[in-house]
Structures are given as C-alpha cells and as structure tokens.
Write a protein that holds these residues in place. Structure first.
Motif, PDB file in Angstrom:
ATOM      1  N   UNK A  33       0.826  -1.316   0.175  1.00  0.00           N
ATOM      2  CA  UNK A  33      -0.040   0.110   0.059  1.00  0.00           C
ATOM      3  C   UNK A  33       0.680   1.290   0.002  1.00  0.00           C
ATOM      4  N   UNK A  34       0.421   2.148  -0.649  1.00  0.00           N
ATOM      5  CA  UNK A  34       1.084   3.436  -0.419  1.00  0.00           C
ATOM      6  C   UNK A  34       0.332   4.618   0.124  1.00  0.00           C
ATOM      7  N   UNK A  35       1.219   5.589   0.732  1.00  0.00           N
ATOM      8  CA  UNK A  35       0.491   6.560   1.218  1.00  0.00           C
ATOM      9  C   UNK A  35       1.293   7.696   1.017  1.00  0.00           C
ATOM     10  N   UNK A  36       0.628   9.051   1.225  1.00  0.00           N
ATOM     11  CA  UNK A  36       1.133  10.390   1.328  1.00  0.00           C
ATOM     12  C   UNK A  36       1.087  10.921   2.571  1.00  0.00           C
ATOM     13  N   UNK A 101       3.064  -5.765   5.422  1.00  0.00           N
ATOM     14  CA  UNK A 101       3.481  -6.717   6.577  1.00  0.00           C
ATOM     15  C   UNK A 101       4.943  -6.841   6.523  1.00  0.00           C
ATOM     16  N   UNK A 102       5.883  -6.638   5.525  1.00  0.00           N
ATOM     17  CA  UNK A 102       7.417  -7.056   5.323  1.00  0.00           C
ATOM     18  C   UNK A 102       8.241  -5.893   5.382  1.00  0.00           C
ATOM     19  N   UNK A 103       7.454  -4.408   5.212  1.00  0.00           N
ATOM     20  CA  UNK A 103       8.292  -3.620   5.202  1.00  0.00           C
ATOM     21  C   UNK A 103       7.455  -2.303   5.417  1.00  0.00           C
ATOM     22  N   UNK A 104       8.217  -1.058   5.717  1.00  0.00           N
ATOM     23  CA  UNK A 104       7.919   0.384   5.911  1.00  0.00           C
ATOM     24  C   UNK A 104       8.689   1.210   5.389  1.00  0.00           C
ATOM     25  N   UNK A 105       8.529   1.859   4.383  1.00  0.00           N
ATOM     26  CA  UNK A 105      10.008   2.712   3.833  1.00  0.00           C
ATOM     27  C   UNK A 105       9.344   4.192   3.417  1.00  0.00           C
ATOM     28  N   UNK A 106      10.099   4.996   3.465  1.00  0.00           N
ATOM     29  CA  UNK A 106       9.983   6.327   3.422  1.00  0.00           C
ATOM     30  C   UNK A 106      11.046   7.075   2.443  1.00  0.00           C
ATOM     31  N   UNK A 107      10.327   8.083   1.937  1.00  0.00           N
ATOM     32  CA  UNK A 107      11.189   8.901   1.034  1.00  0.00           C
ATOM     33  C   UNK A 107      11.615  10.286   1.807  1.00  0.00           C
ATOM     34  N   UNK A 108      12.220  11.063   1.002  1.00  0.00           N
ATOM     35  CA  UNK A 108      12.981  12.326   1.924  1.00  0.00           C
ATOM     36  C   UNK A 108      12.060  13.260   1.830  1.00  0.00           C
ATOM     37  N   UNK A 109      11.047  13.252   1.090  1.00  0.00           N
ATOM     38  CA  UNK A 109      10.189  14.398   0.993  1.00  0.00           C
ATOM     39  C   UNK A 109      10.425  15.364   0.058  1.00  0.00           C
ATOM     40  N   UNK A 110       9.213  16.144  -0.451  1.00  0.00           N
ATOM     41  CA  UNK A 110       9.343  17.194  -1.296  1.00  0.00           C
ATOM     42  C   UNK A 110       8.708  18.403  -0.517  1.00  0.00           C
ATOM     43  N   UNK A 111       9.001  19.635  -0.802  1.00  0.00           N
ATOM     44  CA  UNK A 111       8.388  20.535  -0.093  1.00  0.00           C
ATOM     45  C   UNK A 111       7.308  21.246  -0.948  1.00  0.00           C
ATOM     46  N   UNK A 112       6.221  21.690  -0.702  1.00  0.00           N
ATOM     47  CA  UNK A 112       5.245  22.284  -1.219  1.00  0.00           C
ATOM     48  C   UNK A 112       4.879  23.382  -0.577  1.00  0.00           C
ATOM     49  N   UNK A 113       5.070  24.637  -1.240  1.00  0.00           N
ATOM     50  CA  UNK A 113       4.690  26.218  -0.651  1.00  0.00           C
ATOM     51  C   UNK A 113       3.706  26.713  -1.390  1.00  0.00           C
ATOM     52  N   UNK A 114       2.426  26.879  -0.431  1.00  0.00           N
ATOM     53  CA  UNK A 114       1.527  27.765  -1.345  1.00  0.00           C
ATOM     54  C   UNK A 114       1.380  29.261  -0.793  1.00  0.00           C
ATOM     55  N   UNK A 115       1.578  30.090  -1.600  1.00  0.00           N
ATOM     56  CA  UNK A 115       1.808  31.483  -1.340  1.00  0.00           C
ATOM     57  C   UNK A 115       1.529  32.264  -2.426  1.00  0.00           C
TER      58      UNK A 115
END
Length: 116
Positions: A33-36, A101-115
């Motif tokens: 499964x993928x999550x944001x 059930x066999x893993x939990x992996x993360x990325x480094x992230x990407x910045x979103x700025x709303x202005x």
C-alpha cells in the motif's frame, strides 16, 4: 536497496494545482500500500492519502477530500498525488510511504509551498 524519491513540489499560488510523484525501487511495489503524508512546520506528520496495493481503493484525510487524488502505476513503480485548489494551509513537506507486513519505507520528502 530500497529507494523512494518524491518530486514535483514547489512554490504555487493559492488556487493552483500540483502533481507530486513518487518513484519506488528495490522492493515489490505492487505488494505495498502507498501513502502520502505531510508535515507542516511545527506540526505533527499527517496522513493525507492512501491507496491499496492494487490501486482499487483509496482514502483521504477529511481536510483534503475533494482536492487531492492519489493514483498509482504498478507497471512503472510510481505513485502520484494530484492536488487541486491549493491553500496556504497545504504548505508542508510531503512524504511518500510504502507499507506492507514486510516493510515500511519512506522517502525524503518534497516541499510544497502555497503563497501569493
């Protein structure tokens, strides 16, 4: 070796749109499964969107329902987050997460700025 790399963030005016991408490798993508998630300055990390391993089912945080769309391409090992009608409160670092059930992996992230 597992790699998760987010891209597509940037500076956007309120009301604008963005598509975030997440490229995954090093594991059986179609089994996860993928999550944001997102994390705004001074706030806890918040789950905003989930998609099942097959892509059949999705779910969203109430704060983003109707504006965020999560999708995946299991042939390309990619997951996407389309964001419409961006608001200043959407400003955050957005993280891609792969979970099973066999893993939990993360990325480094990407910045979103709303202005404006």
């Amino acid at each position: 070796q597992v790699h998760i790399v987010e891209s597509g963030g940037g500076l956007v005016q309120p009301g604008g749109s963005l598509r975030l991408s997440c490229a995954a490798s090093g594991f059986t993508f179609s089994s996860f499964a993928m999550r944001w998630y997102r994390q705004a300055p001074g706030k806890e990390r918040e789950l905003v969107a989930v998609i099942t391993s097959t892509g059949r089912d999705t779910d969203y945080a109430n704060s983003v329902k109707g504006r965020f769309v999560i999708a995946r391409d299991n042939n390309k090992n990619m997951v996407y987050l389309q964001i419409h009608n961006l608001k200043p409160e959407d400003t955050a670092v957005y993280y891609c997460n792969a979970v099973s059930t066999v893993g939990d992996y993360w990325g480094q992230g990407t910045q979103v700025t709303v202005s404006s």
